[in-house]
Design a protein around this motif. Structure first.
Motif, PDB file in Angstrom:
ATOM      1  N   GLY A 124       0.800  -1.224   0.000  1.00 46.70           N
ATOM      2  CA  GLY A 124       0.000   0.000   0.000  1.00 46.70           C
ATOM      3  C   GLY A 124       0.828   1.266   0.000  1.00 46.70           C
ATOM      4  N   ALA A 127      -0.324   2.975  -5.284  1.00 45.67           N
ATOM      5  CA  ALA A 127      -1.445   2.275  -5.924  1.00 45.67           C
ATOM      6  C   ALA A 127      -1.329   2.388  -7.441  1.00 45.67           C
ATOM      7  CB  ALA A 127      -2.769   2.859  -5.441  1.00 45.67           C
ATOM      8  N   GLN A 183      -6.780  -4.089  -2.591  1.00 44.26           N
ATOM      9  CA  GLN A 183      -6.712  -3.799  -1.162  1.00 44.26           C
ATOM     10  C   GLN A 183      -5.306  -4.098  -0.660  1.00 44.26           C
ATOM     11  OE1 GLN A 183      -9.012  -6.341   1.406  1.00 44.26           O
ATOM     12  NE2 GLN A 183      -9.166  -4.769   2.987  1.00 44.26           N
ATOM     13  N   PRO A 184      -4.597  -3.082  -0.183  1.00 46.06           N
ATOM     14  CA  PRO A 184      -3.237  -3.323   0.289  1.00 46.06           C
ATOM     15  C   PRO A 184      -3.227  -4.001   1.660  1.00 46.06           C
ATOM     16  CG  PRO A 184      -3.806  -1.022   0.583  1.00 46.06           C
ATOM     17  CD  PRO A 184      -4.963  -1.667  -0.130  1.00 46.06           C
ATOM     18  N   ARG A 187      -4.281  -2.238   4.865  1.00 45.03           N
ATOM     19  CA  ARG A 187      -5.698  -1.987   5.117  1.00 45.03           C
ATOM     20  C   ARG A 187      -6.487  -3.267   5.377  1.00 45.03           C
ATOM     21  NH1 ARG A 187      -5.689   2.052   0.566  1.00 45.03           N
ATOM     22  NH2 ARG A 187      -4.963   3.956   1.563  1.00 45.03           N
TER      23      ARG A 187
END
Length: 193
Positions: A124, A127, A183-184, A187
């Motif tokens: 993340g 992006a 979605q990293p 997160r």
């Protein structure tokens, strides 16, 4: 995408397909109005990307460690040449200056840059799309290894599409433009890790 970081080798392989690829990428990006951010060298594929982009009227920003400037491998005819202390600063600058990453053939330095771009996307830290131009099947085994990491479970399902692969620049750029960030890890909930 206004600028792309181009990762590639500083060597000149005997097979002309690799230098032809570098020239095509540099000129092709400039023709599309996309600037090049790269390692700042004048040799091998790196120099061919830069020279082709410049010849086509494109913007080329080189980011090179001082040690390589001292070794006289810096390209002095760029739009801008930034000198940094080391490789960590160089890769950070690639990320800060670009809207995505394109890897064409290269060696260990190229692999280091590609894997860091993928790792940072997974975590993340950015992006941005990470593209791999598979010229003449050069990256076939790397692509198979990426798939194996997913099959074994070392690459989460939501991160398997982080590596965008194509055989032509047109296809690669189209796929990169359609990139949707995943979605990293930072997160995710612990249960998802």
């Amino acid at each position: 995408m206004k600028r792309l970081a181009i990762y590639c080798g500083s060597a000149t392989p005997a097979d002309p397909v690799y230098m032809d690829c570098a020239r095509s990428v540099g000129g092709g990006l400039a023709a599309r109005g996309i600037g090049v951010v790269y390692g700042g060298g004048r040799l091998g594929l790196m120099g061919a990307v830069a020279d082709s982009a410049l010849s086509a009227g494109g913007e080329v920003i080189g980011v090179i460690p001082q040690a390589l400037v001292d070794a006289e491998v810096a390209h002095r005819g760029l739009t801008e040449l930034r000198t940094v202390e080391g490789m960590h600063e160089r890769k950070r600058a690639f990320t800060d200056l670009s809207d995505g990453f394109v890897t064409i053939p290269g060696g260990t330095g190229t692999m280091d840059e590609l894997w860091e771009a993928l790792s940072w996307a997974q975590l993340g830290y950015h992006a941005k799309p990470v593209g791999l131009l598979n010229v003449a099947g050069y990256y076939d085994t790397l692509i198979a290894f990426w798939a194996k990491m997913g099959a074994v479970g070392f690459l989460r399902a939501q991160h398997r599409d982080l590596l965008i692969v194509a055989d032509t620049l047109d296809d690669l750029l189209a796929r990169m433009a359609a990139h949707v960030p995943t979605q990293p890890i930072v997160r995710m909930k612990t249960a998802d890790l």
